[in-house]
Design a protein around this motif. Sequence first.
Motif, PDB file in Angstrom:
ATOM      1  N   GLY A  82      68.973  -7.576  14.883  1.00 16.55           N
ATOM      2  CA  GLY A  82      69.573  -6.889  13.751  1.00 16.55           C
ATOM      3  C   GLY A  82      68.984  -7.250  12.408  1.00 16.55           C
ATOM      4  O   GLY A  82      69.309  -6.619  11.401  1.00 16.55           O
ATOM      5  N   ASP A  83      68.111  -8.245  12.368  1.00 17.66           N
ATOM      6  CA  ASP A  83      67.466  -8.658  11.116  1.00 17.66           C
ATOM      7  C   ASP A  83      66.043  -8.095  11.091  1.00 17.66           C
ATOM      8  O   ASP A  83      65.143  -8.632  11.741  1.00 17.66           O
ATOM      9  CB  ASP A  83      67.447 -10.186  11.020  1.00 17.66           C
ATOM     10  CG  ASP A  83      66.828 -10.684   9.716  1.00 17.66           C
ATOM     11  OD1 ASP A  83      66.380  -9.854   8.888  1.00 17.66           O
ATOM     12  OD2 ASP A  83      66.782 -11.922   9.522  1.00 17.66           O
ATOM     13  N   SER A  85      64.001  -7.933   8.568  1.00 19.49           N
ATOM     14  CA  SER A  85      63.282  -8.396   7.385  1.00 19.49           C
ATOM     15  C   SER A  85      61.888  -8.902   7.741  1.00 19.49           C
ATOM     16  O   SER A  85      61.576  -9.206   8.894  1.00 19.49           O
ATOM     17  CB  SER A  85      64.066  -9.515   6.702  1.00 19.49           C
ATOM     18  OG  SER A  85      64.107 -10.672   7.520  1.00 19.49           O
ATOM     19  N   GLU A  86      61.051  -9.022   6.723  1.00 23.66           N
ATOM     20  CA  GLU A  86      59.708  -9.561   6.898  1.00 23.66           C
ATOM     21  C   GLU A  86      59.758 -11.006   7.383  1.00 23.66           C
ATOM     22  O   GLU A  86      58.981 -11.421   8.248  1.00 23.66           O
ATOM     23  CB  GLU A  86      58.945  -9.479   5.571  1.00 23.66           C
ATOM     24  CG  GLU A  86      57.487  -9.893   5.663  1.00 23.66           C
ATOM     25  CD  GLU A  86      56.661  -8.941   6.516  1.00 23.66           C
ATOM     26  OE1 GLU A  86      55.779  -9.418   7.245  1.00 23.66           O
ATOM     27  OE2 GLU A  86      56.914  -7.726   6.461  1.00 23.66           O
ATOM     28  N   ALA A  87      60.698 -11.784   6.859  1.00 21.22           N
ATOM     29  CA  ALA A  87      60.837 -13.175   7.293  1.00 21.22           C
ATOM     30  C   ALA A  87      61.216 -13.256   8.766  1.00 21.22           C
ATOM     31  O   ALA A  87      60.746 -14.131   9.500  1.00 21.22           O
ATOM     32  CB  ALA A  87      61.891 -13.885   6.437  1.00 21.22           C
ATOM     33  N   SER A  88      62.058 -12.348   9.223  1.00 22.50           N
ATOM     34  CA  SER A  88      62.447 -12.318  10.625  1.00 22.50           C
ATOM     35  C   SER A  88      61.251 -12.032  11.525  1.00 22.50           C
ATOM     36  O   SER A  88      61.086 -12.654  12.579  1.00 22.50           O
ATOM     37  CB  SER A  88      63.533 -11.273  10.838  1.00 22.50           C
ATOM     38  OG  SER A  88      63.910 -11.174  12.185  1.00 22.50           O
ATOM     39  N   MET A  89      60.392 -11.107  11.114  1.00 22.26           N
ATOM     40  CA  MET A  89      59.205 -10.775  11.892  1.00 22.26           C
ATOM     41  C   MET A  89      58.218 -11.940  11.932  1.00 22.26           C
ATOM     42  O   MET A  89      57.535 -12.161  12.928  1.00 22.26           O
ATOM     43  CB  MET A  89      58.536  -9.532  11.301  1.00 22.26           C
ATOM     44  CG  MET A  89      57.238  -9.129  11.965  1.00 22.26           C
ATOM     45  SD  MET A  89      57.438  -8.625  13.680  1.00 22.26           S
ATOM     46  CE  MET A  89      55.726  -8.361  14.151  1.00 22.26           C
ATOM     47  N   ARG A  90      58.152 -12.714  10.849  1.00 28.74           N
ATOM     48  CA  ARG A  90      57.226 -13.855  10.822  1.00 28.74           C
ATOM     49  C   ARG A  90      57.622 -14.926  11.811  1.00 28.74           C
ATOM     50  O   ARG A  90      56.777 -15.695  12.265  1.00 28.74           O
ATOM     51  CB  ARG A  90      57.161 -14.445   9.408  1.00 28.74           C
ATOM     52  CG  ARG A  90      56.347 -13.633   8.425  1.00 28.74           C
ATOM     53  CD  ARG A  90      56.004 -14.441   7.187  1.00 28.74           C
ATOM     54  NE  ARG A  90      57.185 -14.760   6.404  1.00 28.74           N
ATOM     55  CZ  ARG A  90      57.643 -14.030   5.388  1.00 28.74           C
ATOM     56  NH1 ARG A  90      57.022 -12.898   5.063  1.00 28.74           N
ATOM     57  NH2 ARG A  90      58.714 -14.387   4.725  1.00 28.74           N
ATOM     58  N   GLY A  91      58.899 -15.018  12.161  1.00 32.66           N
ATOM     59  CA  GLY A  91      59.342 -16.007  13.140  1.00 32.66           C
ATOM     60  C   GLY A  91      59.946 -17.226  12.493  1.00 32.66           C
ATOM     61  O   GLY A  91      59.814 -17.471  11.285  1.00 32.66           O
ATOM     62  N   GLN A 337      70.629  -6.114  21.391  1.00 29.95           N
ATOM     63  CA  GLN A 337      70.266  -7.259  22.220  1.00 29.95           C
ATOM     64  C   GLN A 337      68.860  -7.775  21.982  1.00 29.95           C
ATOM     65  O   GLN A 337      68.524  -8.848  22.469  1.00 29.95           O
ATOM     66  CB  GLN A 337      70.401  -6.886  23.709  1.00 29.95           C
ATOM     67  CG  GLN A 337      71.819  -6.565  24.153  1.00 29.95           C
ATOM     68  CD  GLN A 337      71.851  -6.069  25.585  1.00 29.95           C
ATOM     69  OE1 GLN A 337      71.327  -5.001  25.906  1.00 29.95           O
ATOM     70  NE2 GLN A 337      72.449  -6.856  26.458  1.00 29.95           N
ATOM     71  N   GLY A 338      68.030  -7.032  21.244  1.00 28.69           N
ATOM     72  CA  GLY A 338      66.638  -7.432  21.103  1.00 28.69           C
ATOM     73  C   GLY A 338      65.949  -7.380  22.456  1.00 28.69           C
ATOM     74  O   GLY A 338      66.122  -6.429  23.222  1.00 28.69           O
ATOM     75  N   PHE A 339      65.164  -8.440  22.768  1.00 27.00           N
ATOM     76  CA  PHE A 339      64.490  -8.511  24.065  1.00 27.00           C
ATOM     77  C   PHE A 339      65.408  -9.054  25.159  1.00 27.00           C
ATOM     78  O   PHE A 339      65.035  -9.062  26.332  1.00 27.00           O
ATOM     79  CB  PHE A 339      63.253  -9.406  23.980  1.00 27.00           C
ATOM     80  CG  PHE A 339      62.088  -8.785  23.261  1.00 27.00           C
ATOM     81  CD1 PHE A 339      61.983  -7.412  23.132  1.00 27.00           C
ATOM     82  CD2 PHE A 339      61.084  -9.578  22.716  1.00 27.00           C
ATOM     83  CE1 PHE A 339      60.921  -6.834  22.471  1.00 27.00           C
ATOM     84  CE2 PHE A 339      60.011  -9.006  22.059  1.00 27.00           C
ATOM     85  CZ  PHE A 339      59.920  -7.634  21.929  1.00 27.00           C
ATOM     86  N   ALA A 340      66.584  -9.541  24.811  1.00 25.98           N
ATOM     87  CA  ALA A 340      67.483 -10.159  25.786  1.00 25.98           C
ATOM     88  C   ALA A 340      68.345  -9.108  26.464  1.00 25.98           C
ATOM     89  O   ALA A 340      69.564  -9.176  26.479  1.00 25.98           O
ATOM     90  CB  ALA A 340      68.349 -11.219  25.112  1.00 25.98           C
TER      91      ALA A 340
END
Length: 360
Positions: A82-83, A85-91, A337-340
């Motif tokens: 659900g996030d 954002s660019e920071a979320s994609m960076r990990g 769920q994302g990938f889960a």
Amino acid sequence: MRLFRLLPLALLAALVPTTAQAADVPSAKTLYADGPSGRYLVDGQWLFRLDAADQGVRRRFYRQSSTAGWSPVSVPSVWNVGDDSEASMRGSVGWYRKDFELPDKKAALEWAMRFESVNYRSRVYLNGREIGRNAGAYIPFTVRLKGLRKRGVNRLVVRVDSRRLPTDFPPSGLSSTGNATGGWFNYGGIQREVYLQKLDTVQFNTVRVLPRLSCASCPASVDFTLAMENVTGRSRSISVIAKYGSKRIGLGTRTIRAGQAEVFSRRLQLGRARLWSPKRPYLYPVKITVSSRGRTVGAYDLKSGVRSIKVSRGRLYLNGRPVNFRGVGVHEDTRTQGFAVGNAFREKPVNEARAVGATV
């Protein structure tokens, strides 16, 4: 004269560090049949805490007994679902924690923890000590549980680092402007289930079952290759038998030294076989059984399809016939769920693809 008074119960509770809930005993069930015997699903409540500043190793999160700062989650888990954002994609970095007791307390047994998918780098701790590391999100990995308490509570802690590098698979990293690169969204976490695995004498290090078919009407054969490790403290005589459908083959008997592995390999002549195709996807049941001194100490189940695949002059041939695959491509993720994701989600796009006439 006494100078102290009884403190209110609420204040006493605030002064006592919070600790984890009662430890779970992993249950003897699996979410899929293929794999080694002796797997126990590590389900129930886990604990999680985000470590965006990457201070958890220095602060020894892996040795904490308090639950302060930890939140209850279930595994599989994605912490940045659900996030967008660019920071979320960076990990980032996240920590998972689970208290458990063994379902079988026999002293002769060894144990391992099998992780089906963790994105991307993992450091695994047991009872305050690091016991293993792994990198890669798409292949399961197993960590032997060193320092395990056969009786009593064990604490498993997993540090997960989802920050990606250009050398990772698939490659990612940061652009010259500091933005994350990659053709997918970077969800972090323990993205598939975790199993506690009982090891009785041996461990399956490699299992390869490779059918061979040169033409659709030709007799088929199957190559078996297994790497078996002796997990005990002394040499053991190990025998391996395999069944492919109704056919049985012995892969031999070997003496394996303590802590060492040996390869068992042999070819089974299958003869005329039922072939796999998208229209009739027949799969042979395969059962591998390992014994020592007349006692079964391990088994491995899987399914295997026999088919011939060739490319000639730019055309793909399946079982000797030219074939055109028509299909769809779907990322294995959802907004919630994302990938889960679970099997209910996986079945939905497969059924929808079949409904529109797709074969892939």
